[in-house]
Write a protein that holds these residues in place. Sequence first.
Motif, PDB file in Angstrom:
ATOM      1  N   HIS A 123      -5.329  -4.612  -4.823  1.00 52.52           N
ATOM      2  CA  HIS A 123      -6.412  -3.508  -3.657  1.00 52.52           C
ATOM      3  C   HIS A 123      -7.385  -3.982  -2.964  1.00 52.52           C
ATOM      4  O   HIS A 123      -7.329  -3.927  -1.494  1.00 52.52           O
ATOM      5  CB  HIS A 123      -6.325  -2.995  -4.825  1.00 52.52           C
ATOM      6  CG  HIS A 123      -7.343  -1.784  -4.370  1.00 52.52           C
ATOM      7  ND1 HIS A 123      -6.546  -0.767  -3.483  1.00 52.52           N
ATOM      8  CD2 HIS A 123      -8.823  -1.029  -4.302  1.00 52.52           C
ATOM      9  CE1 HIS A 123      -7.080   0.804  -3.072  1.00 52.52           C
ATOM     10  NE2 HIS A 123      -8.422   0.382  -3.506  1.00 52.52           N
TER      11      HIS A 123
ATOM     12  N   THR B 226       0.313  -1.075   0.109  1.00 53.40           N
ATOM     13  CA  THR B 226      -0.144   0.050  -0.107  1.00 53.40           C
ATOM     14  C   THR B 226       0.917   1.403   0.225  1.00 53.40           C
ATOM     15  O   THR B 226       0.662   2.078  -0.710  1.00 53.40           O
ATOM     16  CB  THR B 226      -0.926   0.329   1.237  1.00 53.40           C
ATOM     17  OG1 THR B 226      -1.925  -1.074   1.051  1.00 53.40           O
ATOM     18  CG2 THR B 226      -1.608   1.042   1.129  1.00 53.40           C
ATOM     19  N   GLU B 227       1.478   1.473   0.629  1.00 51.06           N
ATOM     20  CA  GLU B 227       3.030   2.681   1.081  1.00 51.06           C
ATOM     21  C   GLU B 227       3.740   2.716  -0.472  1.00 51.06           C
ATOM     22  O   GLU B 227       3.589   3.579  -1.286  1.00 51.06           O
ATOM     23  CB  GLU B 227       3.742   1.997   2.303  1.00 51.06           C
ATOM     24  CG  GLU B 227       3.189   2.207   3.559  1.00 51.06           C
ATOM     25  CD  GLU B 227       3.171   3.544   3.819  1.00 51.06           C
ATOM     26  OE1 GLU B 227       4.017   4.692   3.534  1.00 51.06           O
ATOM     27  OE2 GLU B 227       1.835   4.080   4.623  1.00 51.06           O
ATOM     28  N   GLU B 228       4.248   1.434  -1.093  1.00 54.35           N
ATOM     29  CA  GLU B 228       5.022   2.154  -2.193  1.00 54.35           C
ATOM     30  C   GLU B 228       3.355   1.870  -3.338  1.00 54.35           C
ATOM     31  O   GLU B 228       4.067   2.927  -4.789  1.00 54.35           O
ATOM     32  CB  GLU B 228       5.573   0.766  -2.574  1.00 54.35           C
ATOM     33  CG  GLU B 228       6.617   0.330  -1.858  1.00 54.35           C
ATOM     34  CD  GLU B 228       7.362  -0.782  -1.583  1.00 54.35           C
ATOM     35  OE1 GLU B 228       6.950  -1.282  -2.997  1.00 54.35           O
ATOM     36  OE2 GLU B 228       8.420  -1.268  -0.682  1.00 54.35           O
ATOM     37  N   GLY B 229       2.306   1.310  -3.369  1.00 55.20           N
ATOM     38  CA  GLY B 229       1.519   1.738  -4.448  1.00 55.20           C
ATOM     39  C   GLY B 229       1.683   0.354  -5.144  1.00 55.20           C
ATOM     40  O   GLY B 229       2.941  -0.638  -6.349  1.00 55.20           O
TER      41      GLY B 229
ATOM     42  N   THR C 282       0.570  -0.333  -8.421  1.00 57.26           N
ATOM     43  CA  THR C 282       0.952  -0.353  -9.714  1.00 57.26           C
ATOM     44  C   THR C 282       2.407   0.231  -9.845  1.00 57.26           C
ATOM     45  O   THR C 282       3.151   0.315 -11.197  1.00 57.26           O
ATOM     46  CB  THR C 282      -0.514   0.739 -10.816  1.00 57.26           C
ATOM     47  OG1 THR C 282       0.397   1.777  -9.261  1.00 57.26           O
ATOM     48  CG2 THR C 282      -1.406   0.806 -10.467  1.00 57.26           C
ATOM     49  N   SER C 283       3.216  -0.030  -8.367  1.00 56.78           N
ATOM     50  CA  SER C 283       4.875   0.166  -9.020  1.00 56.78           C
ATOM     51  C   SER C 283       5.381  -1.137  -8.975  1.00 56.78           C
ATOM     52  O   SER C 283       6.949  -0.721  -9.510  1.00 56.78           O
ATOM     53  CB  SER C 283       5.081   1.516  -7.738  1.00 56.78           C
ATOM     54  OG  SER C 283       5.061   1.028  -6.595  1.00 56.78           O
TER      55      SER C 283
END
Length: 350
Positions: free
Chosen positions: A313, A277-280, A282-283
């Motif tokens: 997600h 969640t912190e990094e995303g 999609t990354s």
Amino acid sequence: MVRNVLRRLLFRAPTALRRCCHGEPSSSGQPQPPPATDKELLARKVRRYTLSRYVFYVRRFEHTLEENFPSAMHVYRVFVVGIKDFYEDLKHFIRVARWINRNGRDGLARNELELHFQMPKDMVRVAPVLLISALPFANYVIFPLAYMFPRHLLSRHFWSLQQRVDFAAIALRKRLYNQRPILRCLQVRLGDLEEGKLRDQWANILGLLGSGAHPNLQQIQQVSGLFAETQAFGMAGLWANHKNALVRLHGMHMGWKRRWRLRERAKLIREMDFMITEEGVTSMSNDEMRYACFLRGLNPVNVKTDELVLWLHKWTLISNNTDDEHLSLILHLPILLGYNQPSNWVLLYQ
């Protein structure tokens, strides 16, 4: 590698020979020597020719081996690259382990958490091959044998990208066979719940799973109380066969401290989810996303990237809102979010 060998050979050659080969003029301020005789010129030409042929041979040696022994060179490259990657990950793993011993898992990135989770398994799998190969002439036997059975004798460092996906799918298939016994335990325990709204909501979720659908996030959060530590589906309330199926679903051995190991696995997954969640989501690269799905019980093969992002997600939204008293909910998410996934059914019954 060849260039480095040539560079060392040239720098270790005598000064006169290097000047002869490269045509370097004398940079000293001393008087120039008298002109060389015919014998000296001939000797220089012979040395120059010999060195040039040797350089040409070294440059062509690897290409020659590739042409004459393609299979042997492929095996050679697999083990050279694999051992190099394994050594780099081992050094990184030692640094991460030292950090965890001093500070716990706080402050670690997602890939470091995943390395600390995966590397011990790789070390156990590769250790026999590396130890046996250290014996005299044993490498001529153990390396071809390991190359023939890479899934059992080698780690992911020695696998190709396709092998990593195939072997992960095989391992996930064995784990998914435990989903149905867990669902049966959840259905049987419905009669033990007290009459009320919570029981009706749980019965609705079981109906969705039985009809080929999945509950949404709101429905899962409404019944999260059933997974509290002392409730019917909490860690302390699980039946023995239910707990054993959970252990196998998450790819753990059936040895000692199963309840404690289940709790630690749930905590580790929750920490990974927080970093995702912190990094995303999609990354993450495609390989990282596939690894995350395999770990959480979803077969990502032939699934669109958008669908993987959406599934991760949903998982992380539930996981990030789960405290230590409801860790059992994280362990059951492969059922609540993945039991009826088409890719999982294809993997099971293909």
